[in-house]
Design a protein around this motif. Structure first.
Motif, mmCIF file in Angstrom:
data_model
loop_
_atom_site.group_PDB
_atom_site.id
_atom_site.type_symbol
_atom_site.label_atom_id
_atom_site.label_comp_id
_atom_site.label_asym_id
_atom_site.label_seq_id
_atom_site.Cartn_x
_atom_site.Cartn_y
_atom_site.Cartn_z
ATOM 1 N N THR A 421 20.993 -4.604 -23.049
ATOM 2 C CA THR A 421 20.817 -4.566 -21.596
ATOM 3 C C THR A 421 19.393 -4.943 -21.192
ATOM 4 O OG1 THR A 421 20.322 -2.198 -21.710
ATOM 5 C CG2 THR A 421 22.616 -2.838 -21.248
ATOM 6 N N ASP A 422 18.444 -4.827 -22.123
ATOM 7 C CA ASP A 422 17.046 -5.080 -21.775
ATOM 8 C C ASP A 422 16.371 -6.149 -22.633
ATOM 9 O OD1 ASP A 422 16.822 -3.785 -24.191
ATOM 10 O OD2 ASP A 422 15.813 -2.009 -23.401
ATOM 11 N N GLY A 423 17.076 -6.705 -23.618
ATOM 12 C CA GLY A 423 16.483 -7.718 -24.486
ATOM 13 C C GLY A 423 15.589 -7.161 -25.563
ATOM 14 N N LYS A 424 15.513 -5.830 -25.655
ATOM 15 C CA LYS A 424 14.654 -5.196 -26.659
ATOM 16 C C LYS A 424 15.463 -4.347 -27.637
ATOM 17 C CE LYS A 424 10.782 -4.920 -23.415
ATOM 18 N NZ LYS A 424 9.858 -4.008 -22.668
ATOM 19 N N HIS A 425 16.417 -3.615 -27.118
ATOM 20 C CA HIS A 425 17.229 -2.728 -27.951
ATOM 21 C C HIS A 425 18.613 -3.351 -28.112
ATOM 22 C CE1 HIS A 425 14.162 -0.240 -25.910
ATOM 23 N NE2 HIS A 425 14.052 0.332 -27.097
ATOM 24 N N TRP A 426 18.976 -3.607 -29.362
ATOM 25 C CA TRP A 426 20.195 -4.369 -29.642
ATOM 26 C C TRP A 426 21.217 -3.513 -30.381
ATOM 27 C CZ3 TRP A 426 20.734 -9.279 -27.761
ATOM 28 C CH2 TRP A 426 19.568 -9.904 -27.294
ATOM 29 N N GLU A 427 22.483 -3.736 -30.049
ATOM 30 C CA GLU A 427 23.587 -3.087 -30.747
ATOM 31 C C GLU A 427 24.594 -4.147 -31.192
ATOM 32 O OE1 GLU A 427 25.167 0.621 -29.116
ATOM 33 O OE2 GLU A 427 23.705 0.433 -27.489
ATOM 34 N N ILE A 428 25.365 -3.786 -32.213
ATOM 35 C CA ILE A 428 26.337 -4.732 -32.765
ATOM 36 C C ILE A 428 27.528 -4.894 -31.814
ATOM 37 C CG2 ILE A 428 28.009 -5.133 -34.611
ATOM 38 C CD1 ILE A 428 25.247 -5.745 -35.509
ATOM 39 N N TYR A 429 27.814 -6.124 -31.490
ATOM 40 C CA TYR A 429 29.025 -6.452 -30.740
ATOM 41 C C TYR A 429 30.144 -6.837 -31.703
ATOM 42 C CZ TYR A 429 32.132 -8.499 -27.251
ATOM 43 O OH TYR A 429 33.208 -8.767 -26.453
ATOM 44 N N ALA A 430 29.823 -7.679 -32.674
ATOM 45 C CA ALA A 430 30.799 -8.085 -33.701
ATOM 46 C C ALA A 430 30.048 -8.370 -34.987
ATOM 47 C CB ALA A 430 31.572 -9.318 -33.252
ATOM 48 N N ASP A 431 30.510 -7.785 -36.076
ATOM 49 C CA ASP A 431 29.902 -8.020 -37.388
ATOM 50 C C ASP A 431 30.853 -8.862 -38.227
ATOM 51 O OD1 ASP A 431 28.664 -8.058 -39.824
ATOM 52 O OD2 ASP A 431 28.386 -5.890 -39.974
ATOM 53 N N GLN A 432 30.572 -10.153 -38.293
ATOM 54 C CA GLN A 432 31.356 -11.091 -39.095
ATOM 55 C C GLN A 432 30.503 -11.619 -40.251
ATOM 56 O OE1 GLN A 432 34.464 -11.513 -38.649
ATOM 57 N NE2 GLN A 432 35.046 -11.712 -36.514
ATOM 58 N N SER A 433 29.598 -10.766 -40.741
ATOM 59 C CA SER A 433 28.671 -11.191 -41.792
ATOM 60 C C SER A 433 29.376 -11.447 -43.121
ATOM 61 C CB SER A 433 27.572 -10.147 -41.986
ATOM 62 O OG SER A 433 28.135 -8.875 -42.295
ATOM 63 N N LYS A 434 30.582 -10.913 -43.292
ATOM 64 C CA LYS A 434 31.348 -11.166 -44.515
ATOM 65 C C LYS A 434 32.625 -11.949 -44.222
ATOM 66 C CE LYS A 434 29.539 -7.092 -46.905
ATOM 67 N NZ LYS A 434 29.862 -5.821 -47.606
ATOM 68 N N ASN A 435 32.658 -12.564 -43.066
ATOM 69 C CA ASN A 435 33.841 -13.323 -42.656
ATOM 70 C C ASN A 435 34.164 -14.451 -43.631
ATOM 71 O OD1 ASN A 435 35.890 -14.451 -40.852
ATOM 72 N ND2 ASN A 435 34.382 -16.081 -40.508
ATOM 73 N N ARG A 436 35.459 -14.630 -43.918
ATOM 74 C CA ARG A 436 35.906 -15.757 -44.741
ATOM 75 C C ARG A 436 37.108 -16.457 -44.090
ATOM 76 N NH1 ARG A 436 34.724 -16.101 -50.808
ATOM 77 N NH2 ARG A 436 32.744 -15.027 -51.001
ATOM 78 N N THR A 437 37.261 -16.266 -42.806
ATOM 79 C CA THR A 437 38.374 -16.875 -42.089
ATOM 80 C C THR A 437 37.845 -17.894 -41.086
ATOM 81 O OG1 THR A 437 39.686 -14.861 -42.316
ATOM 82 C CG2 THR A 437 40.379 -16.439 -40.644
ATOM 83 N N ALA A 438 38.380 -19.101 -41.168
ATOM 84 C CA ALA A 438 37.976 -20.159 -40.249
ATOM 85 C C ALA A 438 38.752 -20.046 -38.951
ATOM 86 C CB ALA A 438 38.212 -21.523 -40.885
#
Length: 717
Positions: A421-438
């Motif tokens: 909301t402020d550009g300083k504190h961030w939260e995860i919206y979607a974690d696809q760091s291990k995604n293997r689906t195109a």
């Protein structure tokens, strides 16, 4: 007074009804619709409408001579398209790679019949059947017999680019052929509609009935006139175009159209090489769906994109010239997808690729990722990770869904989306760091309030692919998708990063006349160079420079080729050579790929020194190879450097950029070995070499100049 109260009551009642109707009314047309209609590299489109869904079946472009995955795009509003990789059984003899120019028939039995071309066991048309337009598919012929075989209806005739036409009497005709100016004209035949898996009564259409043909015939009927449309020119350049002839019979004879070509490149080349089309009839209007080349253009027309424009009849046998446009059509279909909150919002990127070559000076800007334009994309400055995009929505808003359209629809990307909301504190919206689906788009849903969104791209499935995005869209509410389809996860990858190392280093300074059987590789790969036949060392009488003599042999390195060089991996080859006589072919300086694994264009890489079209860089096809613009002179020492950064391939001669081309590679290295002085199948170099270096990254122009000075051969070295 009583009348006044009734008036007011009726007024508010009417206003309420009108407001309610407005809320329930059909959504407004999306005026941002434009060409290309698909975010990605696809060609040879067949457009169909089954029920209330539009489908585009196409060749997946930009890899191994257009041999990408068999995918289909689908949409309800002709604006938001979704990609799906279809399940198609391979042949018993080969693992299917070519899925060329597909077509599909919805038959009277309620089933769907898919046909496409393949050249792995002869150039044939194979057939499949399914209960749905997207599969899963079953072979029509379990023994892999083609529906339209090679050499049918004439010996040597390649059966490719088949399109099927159902006449008003329910007879189904096929039209096929490619490179037909060499092969005696197109072919036409009747499909056996009892089995849907064989042809009858086939014949060739004489060349004079379809002047200046190349490939891609397509039959269209207007009242009682049959129009055989086709593509002429060359698919590799600006000459590609759409033409037509007409007849009173689906089998001909045909009379050439009055105003050919009806679709061709624009004068400013903003539409370049349009062709290989199909036609959609909608509400008594006709639309031509075709491909054109990308911009900046990839070498040989390797990366094509799909567009749509209006097709207008002057009369039943005459088509007007198509006006190819950037805007496409904006009055086609309504959409129920809500407003894209990210459209043209403030956006920044961690980096942006600047393409600078002899032909182009172009930057893949961050704002290309949210301009709702499938002709543009953001691309990071290099193939290193992580890379990021950050979007400022302008104010805190409800966010429910994010669409991300990565450069390659059929390869997976690993990424994270964060919100703030402020550009300083961030939260995860979607974690696809291990995604293997195109998929395209990748769809991530979560109900949050946010002003800022940050897309972090962490890796890709294939080595050398960049963090690159056609479009990012952000929605404040969920909405219905046309189909609930999801691709199967991939077992491959993820990509191997560059080691940023000098992998191979062969230098005359590290060798002696008595030890040529075991020369150490002082590059990071290690190992030793092994002689194939005779490689000598001599000192040139004219300049006193000592060098390897490759006139009778070559060296090979038995170490496995590093994974950082596979697929689209970056590289630099740098060598000092003196060639007494420059021939028209052969003369390979370094090879590190295996052409037998795929034997498809851009799956092979090697540096050459000859006078042909692949005189500098070989990729197995003259349309994709790179020659020297100024051939290095014979019997003179030259510093030759070939670089590729994952986007542009460049050759430097004596520190000066000689030629460059945009490329996407699919290097095959699994069975390959590094060979110096010969290719994987011979093509021997016949001259002298004082040093050879191979890196798994692209040197800059400044680094190449420094390397030239550092490694320049000297008398007595």
């Amino acid at each position: 007074m009583k009348g006044t109260k009734q008036f007011i009551k009726r007024f508010f009642l009417t206003a309420f009804v009108l407001f309610s109707l407005a809320q329930c009314a059909e959504p407004q047309l999306d005026q941002s619709f434009r060409n290309p209609i698909i975010p990605g590299y696809f060609a040879d489109p067949t457009i169909k409408k089954f029920g209330d869904i539009y489908y585009i079946y196409a060749t997946t472009d930009n890899e191994m001579l257009a041999s990408g995955a068999p995918t289909v795009w689908y949409s309800k509003d002709f604006k938001h398209w979704y990609n799906y990789t279809m399940e198609i059984p391979s042949l018993a003899s080969v693992n299917l790679r070519n899925f060329w120019a597909p077509d599909i028939i919805e038959h009277t039995d309620g089933k769907y019949y898919l046909y496409f071309g393949n050249c792995q066991a002869g150039c044939n048309i194979y057939g499949y059947v399914s209960d749905t337009p997207v599969g899963p598919w079953t072979k029509l012929n379990e023994d892999d017999t083609p529906v339209i075989p090679h050499s049918y209806p004439r010996e040597g005739f390649p059966s490719l680019d088949a399109q099927f036409f159902t006449d008003t009497d329910q007879k189904v005709y096929a039209y096929w052929g490619t490179w037909v100016h060499y092969n005696g004209g197109y072919a036409v035949g009747e499909l056996d509609t009892q089995t849907m898996k064989s042809m009858k009564n086939a014949q060739n259409i004489p060349l004079e009935q379809t002047p200046n043909p190349f490939e891609a015939p397509y039959m269209l009927k207007k009242n009682d006139t049959y129009l055989l449309m086709y593509s002429g020119g060359s698919c590799h350049d600006e000459t590609y175009n759409v033409r037509y002839s007409y007849s009173k019979s689906p089998m001909g004879p045909f009379t050439p159209g009055a105003n050919n070509a009806i679709l061709k490149s624009t004068e400013d080349h903003s539409v370049h090489g349009p062709g290989h089309h199909s036609v959609l009839e909608e509400n008594d209007d006709y639309y031509i769906v075709y491909h054109k080349h990308d911009y900046p253009m990839t070498r040989g027309g390797l990366s094509r994109q799909i567009c749509i424009d209006k097709l207008i009849f002057e009369n039943d046998s005459t088509l007007k010239a198509v006006v190819p446009s950037k805007d496409g059509i904006i009055d086609f279909a309504s959409t129920k997808v809500p407003k894209d909150l990210a459209l043209k919002a403030s956006i920044t990127a961690s980096s942006a690729y600047h393409l600078k070559s002899l032909e182009y000076d172009y930057t893949y800007q961050a704002y290309f990722a949210n301009d709702d334009n499938n002709a543009t994309m953001w691309k990071a400055a290099s193939a290193s990770f992580p890379q990021e995009l950050k979007i400022d929505l302008g104010k805190i808003q409800k966010v429910a869904r994010v669409f991300t359209q990565f450069e390659f629809a059929s390869y997976y990307y690993q990424y994270k989306i964060e919100y703030s909301t402020d550009g300083k504190h961030w939260e995860i919206y979607a974690d696809q760091s291990k995604n293997r689906t195109a998929g395209s788009p990748m769809i991530d849903d979560k109900a949050v309030e946010a002003r800022y969104l940050r897309l972090q791209i962490l890796n890709t499935e294939k080595t050398g692919l960049y963090a690159a995005v056609w479009n990012v869209a952000v929605y404040g509410s969920l909405f219905e998708l046309p189909l609930e389809l999801k691709n199967s996860p991939s077992l491959a990858g993820p990509a191997s990063p560059s080691t940023k190392n000098l992998l191979v280093n062969l230098d005359i300074k590290n060798s002696s006349k008595t030890n040529l059987n075991s020369i150490p590789n002082t590059g990071s790969m290690g190992g030793t160079f092994t002689k194939n036949n005779e490689v000598g060392i001599l000192t040139n009488a004219s300049d006193g420079i000592k060098a390897f003599d490759f006139s009778k042999g070559s060296f090979s390195l038995e170490q496995p080729v590093p994974k950082s060089l596979e697929w689209n991996g970056s590289y630099t080859v740098a060598t000092w050579v003196k060639n007494p006589e420059i021939g028209k072919q052969g003369e390979c300086l370094l090879s590190w790929c295996d052409r037998t694994e795929f034997y498809l264009a851009n799956s092979y890489n090697a540096l050459f020194y000859n006078s042909s079209n692949y005189g500098a860089a070989a990729h197995l096809d003259g349309h994709f190879d790179m020659k020297y613009n100024q051939l290095p002179t014979s019997n003179t020492w030259h510093h030759i450097v070939l670089t590729f950064d994952g986007v542009v391939e460049k050759v430097y001669v004596d520190g000066v950029l000689d030629n460059a081309q945009n490329m996407t590679l699919a290097s095959a290295i699994d069975k390959a070995k590094i060979s110096i002085g010969a290719s994987d199948v011979g093509e021997h170099y016949s001259g002298l070499m004082s040093s050879m270096r191979l890196y798994d990254y692209a040197l800059t122009a400044e680094e190449i100049t420094a390397l030239l000075k550092e490694t320049q051969p000297k008398k007595g070295n």
